[in-house]
Design a protein around this motif. Structure first.
Motif, PDB file in Angstrom:
ATOM      1  N   MET A 180       6.596  36.472  17.954  1.00  0.00           N
ATOM      2  CA  MET A 180       6.642  36.680  16.590  1.00  0.00           C
ATOM      3  C   MET A 180       8.027  37.693  16.578  1.00  0.00           C
ATOM      4  SD  MET A 180       4.062  38.211  13.960  1.00  0.00           S
ATOM      5  CE  MET A 180       3.848  37.189  12.526  1.00  0.00           C
ATOM      6  N   ILE A 181       8.828  37.045  15.716  1.00  0.00           N
ATOM      7  CA  ILE A 181      10.045  38.100  15.332  1.00  0.00           C
ATOM      8  C   ILE A 181       9.832  38.328  13.730  1.00  0.00           C
ATOM      9  CG2 ILE A 181      12.589  37.992  14.989  1.00  0.00           C
ATOM     10  CD1 ILE A 181      12.412  35.934  17.351  1.00  0.00           C
ATOM     11  N   ASN A 182      10.273  39.614  13.652  1.00  0.00           N
ATOM     12  CA  ASN A 182      10.390  40.195  12.221  1.00  0.00           C
ATOM     13  C   ASN A 182      11.763  40.073  11.564  1.00  0.00           C
ATOM     14  OD1 ASN A 182       7.566  40.895  12.118  1.00  0.00           O
ATOM     15  ND2 ASN A 182       8.023  42.824  13.018  1.00  0.00           N
ATOM     16  N   LEU A 183      11.907  39.415  10.397  1.00  0.00           N
ATOM     17  CA  LEU A 183      13.102  39.342   9.900  1.00  0.00           C
ATOM     18  C   LEU A 183      13.154  39.951   8.482  1.00  0.00           C
ATOM     19  CD1 LEU A 183      13.355  35.513  10.334  1.00  0.00           C
ATOM     20  CD2 LEU A 183      14.460  37.239  11.605  1.00  0.00           C
ATOM     21  N   PRO A 184      14.370  40.449   8.088  1.00  0.00           N
ATOM     22  CA  PRO A 184      14.726  41.384   7.050  1.00  0.00           C
ATOM     23  C   PRO A 184      14.087  40.594   5.866  1.00  0.00           C
ATOM     24  CG  PRO A 184      16.671  41.500   8.412  1.00  0.00           C
ATOM     25  CD  PRO A 184      15.618  40.166   8.956  1.00  0.00           C
ATOM     26  N   ASP A 185      13.531  41.208   4.888  1.00  0.00           N
ATOM     27  CA  ASP A 185      13.177  40.411   3.372  1.00  0.00           C
ATOM     28  C   ASP A 185      14.181  39.889   2.686  1.00  0.00           C
ATOM     29  OD1 ASP A 185      10.446  41.101   4.015  1.00  0.00           O
ATOM     30  OD2 ASP A 185      10.720  42.955   2.612  1.00  0.00           O
ATOM     31  N   GLU A 186      15.552  40.408   2.944  1.00  0.00           N
ATOM     32  CA  GLU A 186      16.551  40.062   2.162  1.00  0.00           C
ATOM     33  C   GLU A 186      17.243  38.534   2.536  1.00  0.00           C
ATOM     34  OE1 GLU A 186      18.040  43.020   5.137  1.00  0.00           O
ATOM     35  OE2 GLU A 186      16.970  43.114   3.374  1.00  0.00           O
ATOM     36  N   LEU A 187      16.654  38.412   3.741  1.00  0.00           N
ATOM     37  CA  LEU A 187      17.053  36.545   4.127  1.00  0.00           C
ATOM     38  C   LEU A 187      15.939  35.770   3.579  1.00  0.00           C
ATOM     39  CD1 LEU A 187      17.288  37.287   8.153  1.00  0.00           C
ATOM     40  CD2 LEU A 187      19.018  37.096   6.281  1.00  0.00           C
ATOM     41  N   HIS A 188      15.085  36.182   2.784  1.00  0.00           N
ATOM     42  CA  HIS A 188      14.055  35.269   1.979  1.00  0.00           C
ATOM     43  C   HIS A 188      13.605  34.151   2.849  1.00  0.00           C
ATOM     44  CE1 HIS A 188      15.616  37.333  -1.470  1.00  0.00           C
ATOM     45  NE2 HIS A 188      16.907  37.246  -1.272  1.00  0.00           N
ATOM     46  N   VAL A 189      12.975  34.432   3.863  1.00  0.00           N
ATOM     47  CA  VAL A 189      12.248  33.438   4.876  1.00  0.00           C
ATOM     48  C   VAL A 189      10.749  33.298   4.204  1.00  0.00           C
ATOM     49  CG1 VAL A 189      11.612  33.060   7.187  1.00  0.00           C
ATOM     50  CG2 VAL A 189      14.015  34.163   6.889  1.00  0.00           C
ATOM     51  N   GLU A 205       7.067  33.172   4.187  1.00  0.00           N
ATOM     52  CA  GLU A 205       5.915  33.324   5.102  1.00  0.00           C
ATOM     53  C   GLU A 205       5.419  32.105   5.977  1.00  0.00           C
ATOM     54  OE1 GLU A 205       2.015  36.181   4.856  1.00  0.00           O
ATOM     55  OE2 GLU A 205       3.776  36.678   3.585  1.00  0.00           O
ATOM     56  N   ASN A 206       5.090  32.359   7.078  1.00  0.00           N
ATOM     57  CA  ASN A 206       4.417  31.122   7.942  1.00  0.00           C
ATOM     58  C   ASN A 206       5.051  30.016   8.156  1.00  0.00           C
ATOM     59  OD1 ASN A 206       1.868  32.503   8.618  1.00  0.00           O
ATOM     60  ND2 ASN A 206       1.328  31.961   6.542  1.00  0.00           N
ATOM     61  N   ALA A 207       6.516  29.808   7.823  1.00  0.00           N
ATOM     62  CA  ALA A 207       7.522  28.956   8.080  1.00  0.00           C
ATOM     63  C   ALA A 207       7.848  28.591   9.231  1.00  0.00           C
ATOM     64  CB  ALA A 207       8.769  28.977   6.996  1.00  0.00           C
ATOM     65  N   VAL A 263      20.620  31.242  15.990  1.00  0.00           N
ATOM     66  CA  VAL A 263      20.501  30.346  14.545  1.00  0.00           C
ATOM     67  C   VAL A 263      19.111  29.943  14.563  1.00  0.00           C
ATOM     68  CG1 VAL A 263      21.438  28.224  13.532  1.00  0.00           C
ATOM     69  CG2 VAL A 263      22.983  29.713  15.101  1.00  0.00           C
ATOM     70  N   LEU A 264      18.606  30.228  13.255  1.00  0.00           N
ATOM     71  CA  LEU A 264      17.240  29.757  12.755  1.00  0.00           C
ATOM     72  C   LEU A 264      17.391  28.362  12.153  1.00  0.00           C
ATOM     73  CD1 LEU A 264      16.930  32.688  13.346  1.00  0.00           C
ATOM     74  CD2 LEU A 264      14.788  32.457  11.925  1.00  0.00           C
ATOM     75  N   ILE A 265      17.032  27.340  12.478  1.00  0.00           N
ATOM     76  CA  ILE A 265      17.198  26.179  11.835  1.00  0.00           C
ATOM     77  C   ILE A 265      15.524  25.813  11.160  1.00  0.00           C
ATOM     78  CG2 ILE A 265      17.636  23.644  11.855  1.00  0.00           C
ATOM     79  CD1 ILE A 265      19.299  24.571  14.724  1.00  0.00           C
ATOM     80  N   PRO A 266      15.312  25.619   9.993  1.00  0.00           N
ATOM     81  CA  PRO A 266      14.032  25.410   9.312  1.00  0.00           C
ATOM     82  C   PRO A 266      13.425  23.866   9.714  1.00  0.00           C
ATOM     83  CG  PRO A 266      15.626  25.238   7.432  1.00  0.00           C
ATOM     84  CD  PRO A 266      16.415  25.834   8.863  1.00  0.00           C
ATOM     85  N   GLU A 267      12.343  23.938   9.795  1.00  0.00           N
ATOM     86  CA  GLU A 267      11.573  22.587   9.785  1.00  0.00           C
ATOM     87  C   GLU A 267      11.538  21.968   8.687  1.00  0.00           C
ATOM     88  OE1 GLU A 267       7.725  21.134  12.532  1.00  0.00           O
ATOM     89  OE2 GLU A 267       7.340  22.035  10.675  1.00  0.00           O
ATOM     90  N   VAL A 268      11.864  20.860   8.524  1.00  0.00           N
ATOM     91  CA  VAL A 268      12.130  19.965   7.105  1.00  0.00           C
ATOM     92  C   VAL A 268      10.871  19.127   7.120  1.00  0.00           C
ATOM     93  CG1 VAL A 268      13.577  19.289   5.769  1.00  0.00           C
ATOM     94  CG2 VAL A 268      14.223  19.446   8.158  1.00  0.00           C
ATOM     95  N   ASP A 269      10.301  19.071   5.637  1.00  0.00           N
ATOM     96  CA  ASP A 269       9.417  18.111   5.251  1.00  0.00           C
ATOM     97  C   ASP A 269       9.612  16.879   5.638  1.00  0.00           C
ATOM     98  OD1 ASP A 269       7.587  20.481   4.899  1.00  0.00           O
ATOM     99  OD2 ASP A 269       8.262  20.648   2.666  1.00  0.00           O
TER     100      ASP A 269
END
Length: 63
Positions: free
Chosen positions: A1-10, A12-14, A27-33
């Motif tokens: 688990m990695i903690n990311l700053p709130d200003e990145l607006h990630v 939760e549980n993504a 680089v963090l690439i979001p999983e897409v629906d």
């Protein structure tokens, strides 16, 4: 688990895929629906004319 700053607006549980570049940047690439999960037949169909398709010019594909 990695903690990311709130200003990145990630969200939760993504779920994200991580990729480490040659320069060390991560680089963090979001999983897409699944966009097509609830699609009806023919909803995303689009006929393409040959002039709409990109064709490389001269030796462009070798660059």
């Amino acid at each position: 688990m990695i903690n990311l700053p709130d200003e990145l607006h990630v969200k939760e549980n993504a779920t994200y895929y991580f990729h480490k570049k040659e320069n060390g940047a991560i680089v963090l690439i979001p999983e897409v629906d699944d966009y097509f999960k609830e699609v009806r037949d023919g909803e995303f169909s689009e006929a393409l004319a040959w002039e709409d398709i990109y064709i490389p010019q001269v030796r462009e594909w070798e660059e």
